[in-house]
Design a protein around this motif. Structure first.
Motif, PDB file in Angstrom:
ATOM      1  N   GLY A  10       0.782  -1.221   0.000  1.00 50.43           N
ATOM      2  CA  GLY A  10       0.000   0.000   0.000  1.00 50.43           C
ATOM      3  C   GLY A  10       0.815   1.272   0.000  1.00 50.43           C
ATOM      4  N   GLU A  11       2.144   1.150  -0.016  1.00 49.04           N
ATOM      5  CA  GLU A  11       2.968   2.356   0.033  1.00 49.04           C
ATOM      6  C   GLU A  11       4.237   2.225  -0.796  1.00 49.04           C
ATOM      7  N   VAL A  12       4.394   3.149  -1.742  1.00 45.38           N
ATOM      8  CA  VAL A  12       5.664   3.342  -2.446  1.00 45.38           C
ATOM      9  C   VAL A  12       6.084   4.789  -2.216  1.00 45.38           C
ATOM     10  N   GLN A  13       7.395   5.047  -2.274  1.00 47.41           N
ATOM     11  CA  GLN A  13       7.909   6.391  -2.061  1.00 47.41           C
ATOM     12  C   GLN A  13       8.973   6.714  -3.087  1.00 47.41           C
ATOM     13  N   LEU A  14       9.026   7.977  -3.465  1.00 52.34           N
ATOM     14  CA  LEU A  14      10.131   8.450  -4.291  1.00 52.34           C
ATOM     15  C   LEU A  14      11.244   8.871  -3.346  1.00 52.34           C
ATOM     16  N   GLN A  15      12.388   8.215  -3.452  1.00 55.72           N
ATOM     17  CA  GLN A  15      13.497   8.466  -2.543  1.00 55.72           C
ATOM     18  C   GLN A  15      14.772   8.763  -3.316  1.00 55.72           C
ATOM     19  N   GLU A  16      15.713   9.381  -2.630  1.00 53.50           N
ATOM     20  CA  GLU A  16      17.028   9.618  -3.203  1.00 53.50           C
ATOM     21  C   GLU A  16      17.816   8.317  -3.113  1.00 53.50           C
ATOM     22  N   THR A  17      18.327   7.843  -4.241  1.00 57.39           N
ATOM     23  CA  THR A  17      19.084   6.587  -4.283  1.00 57.39           C
ATOM     24  C   THR A  17      20.356   6.797  -5.108  1.00 57.39           C
ATOM     25  N   PRO A  18      21.356   5.920  -4.954  1.00 55.33           N
ATOM     26  CA  PRO A  18      22.575   6.057  -5.765  1.00 55.33           C
ATOM     27  C   PRO A  18      22.267   5.869  -7.249  1.00 55.33           C
ATOM     28  N   LYS A  19      22.869   6.695  -8.075  1.00 58.55           N
ATOM     29  CA  LYS A  19      22.701   6.550  -9.510  1.00 58.55           C
ATOM     30  C   LYS A  19      23.403   5.271  -9.962  1.00 58.55           C
ATOM     31  N   PRO A  20      22.740   4.447 -10.793  1.00 60.83           N
ATOM     32  CA  PRO A  20      23.372   3.194 -11.225  1.00 60.83           C
ATOM     33  C   PRO A  20      24.614   3.458 -12.079  1.00 60.83           C
ATOM     34  N   LYS A  21      25.508   2.485 -12.078  1.00 59.21           N
ATOM     35  CA  LYS A  21      26.740   2.561 -12.856  1.00 59.21           C
ATOM     36  C   LYS A  21      26.873   1.320 -13.727  1.00 59.21           C
ATOM     37  N   ILE A  22      27.689   1.403 -14.734  1.00 61.08           N
ATOM     38  CA  ILE A  22      28.024   0.227 -15.543  1.00 61.08           C
ATOM     39  C   ILE A  22      28.727  -0.787 -14.643  1.00 61.08           C
ATOM     40  N   GLU A  23      28.163  -1.995 -14.569  1.00 62.95           N
ATOM     41  CA  GLU A  23      28.758  -3.056 -13.753  1.00 62.95           C
ATOM     42  C   GLU A  23      29.351  -4.170 -14.599  1.00 62.95           C
ATOM     43  N   LYS A  24      28.794  -4.332 -15.805  1.00 55.59           N
ATOM     44  CA  LYS A  24      29.273  -5.362 -16.720  1.00 55.59           C
ATOM     45  C   LYS A  24      29.516  -4.724 -18.083  1.00 55.59           C
ATOM     46  N   THR A  25      30.341  -5.359 -18.867  1.00 58.98           N
ATOM     47  CA  THR A  25      30.652  -4.825 -20.198  1.00 58.98           C
ATOM     48  C   THR A  25      29.454  -4.843 -21.130  1.00 58.98           C
ATOM     49  N   THR A  26      28.409  -5.571 -20.736  1.00 62.34           N
ATOM     50  CA  THR A  26      27.195  -5.680 -21.562  1.00 62.34           C
ATOM     51  C   THR A  26      26.073  -4.753 -21.086  1.00 62.34           C
ATOM     52  N   ASP A  27      26.368  -3.866 -20.137  1.00 64.34           N
ATOM     53  CA  ASP A  27      25.365  -2.964 -19.563  1.00 64.34           C
ATOM     54  C   ASP A  27      25.219  -1.677 -20.357  1.00 64.34           C
ATOM     55  N   ALA A  28      24.104  -0.997 -20.109  1.00 64.06           N
ATOM     56  CA  ALA A  28      23.916   0.388 -20.522  1.00 64.06           C
ATOM     57  C   ALA A  28      23.220   1.128 -19.384  1.00 64.06           C
ATOM     58  N   ILE A  29      23.496   2.419 -19.271  1.00 65.35           N
ATOM     59  CA  ILE A  29      22.767   3.276 -18.343  1.00 65.35           C
ATOM     60  C   ILE A  29      21.820   4.132 -19.168  1.00 65.35           C
ATOM     61  N   ILE A  30      20.558   4.151 -18.769  1.00 72.76           N
ATOM     62  CA  ILE A  30      19.518   4.850 -19.519  1.00 72.76           C
ATOM     63  C   ILE A  30      18.915   5.953 -18.657  1.00 72.76           C
ATOM     64  N   LYS A  31      18.820   7.144 -19.237  1.00 74.14           N
ATOM     65  CA  LYS A  31      18.070   8.226 -18.620  1.00 74.14           C
ATOM     66  C   LYS A  31      16.600   8.016 -18.989  1.00 74.14           C
ATOM     67  N   VAL A  32      15.779   7.758 -17.999  1.00 74.28           N
ATOM     68  CA  VAL A  32      14.377   7.420 -18.244  1.00 74.28           C
ATOM     69  C   VAL A  32      13.582   8.676 -18.586  1.00 74.28           C
TER      70      VAL A  32
END
Length: 347
Positions: A10-32
């Motif tokens: 019944g509850e979700v919140q918008l919170q400040e979280t660490p920005k994701p980083k590339i962790e694997k060579t097959t990753d991408a970071i997307i600005k939603v």
């Protein structure tokens, strides 16, 4: 960055979280740019399914690629992309067979986080779907339809494909949520000439008709079966799209098909067991599962949206800023929205 966190049922919140980083060579970071709330999100929101507290949520988005790993060569920084929830690698046996929803190289557990400002996307080289141009090239209605391709439209299409809908078929669509409504679109796209939508809600009935439904059945259970048989002169349907997942919807789906019909099941099962005797005695086939989002988008659905042939974004009946994500969940939980759109950023 800001991202949506599951706090408790019944509850979700918008919170400040660490920005994701590339962790694997097959990753991408997307600005939603745009995200949304899925009907399956309501399971843990309502406490019907377990979810770890303080976990990132969401699995549908479109956005701009901000950075890529060294093995990502087909996707470039700055590309406008659909981010499917499936994360298929494109080269395992499942992906090669057209079932990227069952990719054997998916990251265990999935990474969530689509309802936030940035997303780490795995298997980015193949799984991301490039959209021509940039978000500014599209109007809001088009952006909505592109967002629908990250899950809900592909899932409705998967129901129709696994039920082997073909030209001239009579199709029954179980469920009037966003997936079921997209199933109506898919059935029409594949050539069905009669589409019977099972719906009890006026707003959804109107949209189902706009998408191609020829008949509406509001009854449930045995009465629904009887009504479908009356509409089909006791023959039953050629294909059934099961987009709910309840015991009743599955049981009804099996009973409204003609002998030899196929049920395409994409409603996430809400009960572990089912009686398969009805399938045997009537030669009914039961197929379906997790949608092949990247496969369908690349082969059929993206072009269908870009050409204006389909407009699945109409399932988004309420629009919210990311800061109002709790209201977006409440609107779907209370059925005042068919599907809630989240505006995260401008392109």
């Amino acid at each position: 960055m800001k991202a949506t966190i599951f706090v408790k049922p019944g509850e979700v919140q918008l919170q400040e979280t660490p920005k994701p980083k590339i962790e694997k060579t097959t990753d991408a970071i997307i600005k939603v740019i745009r995200a949304c709330v899925c009907g399956s999100d309501l399971w843990w929101y309502r406490g019907l399914a377990k979810r770890e507290a303080n976990s990132l949520v969401g699995h549908e988005a479109i956005g701009i690629v901000e950075s890529v790993g060294s093995e990502v060569t087909d996707i470039q920084v700055g590309n406008f992309v659909i981010a499917p929830f499936t994360h298929g690698c494109g080269h395992c046996a499942a992906c090669l067979a057209g079932f990227d929803g069952n990719c054997t190289n998916r990251e265990e557990g999935g990474n969530g986080g689509y309802q936030g400002e940035y997303l780490r996307f795995t298997n980015a080289n193949w799984a991301l779907v490039k959209i021509p141009g940039q978000p500014s090239d599209y109007n809001e209605e088009q952006l909505n339809s592109l967002l629908a391709l990250s899950d809900v439209m592909a899932t409705g299409y998967h129901a129709a494909v696994t039920a082997e809908v073909k030209q001239g078929d009579t199709v029954v669509v179980m469920g009037d949520g966003a997936v079921g409504l997209c199933g109506v679109i898919a059935a029409k796209l594949l050539g069905a000439t009669r589409i019977i939508a099972m719906s009890r809600h006026t707003d959804r009935q109107v949209l189902a008709r706009e998408f191609g439904a020829t008949d509406i059945v509001a009854e449930r259970g045995d009465e629904a079966v009887q009504r479908v048989l009356e509409l089909t002169e006791q023959a039953g349907a050629d294909a059934i799209l099961e987009c709910v997942g309840t015991e009743q919807s599955v049981a009804t789906a099996v009973q409204v098909g003609r002998p030899g019909a196929l049920v395409g099941r994409v409603g996430v099962p809400q009960k572990a067991e089912m009686n398969t005797n009805q399938l045997f005695w009537r030669n009914i086939g039961l197929r379906g599962g997790i949608a092949s989002v990247t496969t369908y988008d690349k082969t059929v659905l993206l072009e269908a949206v870009l050409s204006g042939q389909i407009n699945p974004g109409k399932v988004f009946t309420q629009r919210f800023e990311l800061a109002d994500v709790q209201k977006a969940y409440q609107a779907m939980d209370q059925r005042t929205a068919i599907k809630s759109l989240l505006v995260v950023a401008e392109g």
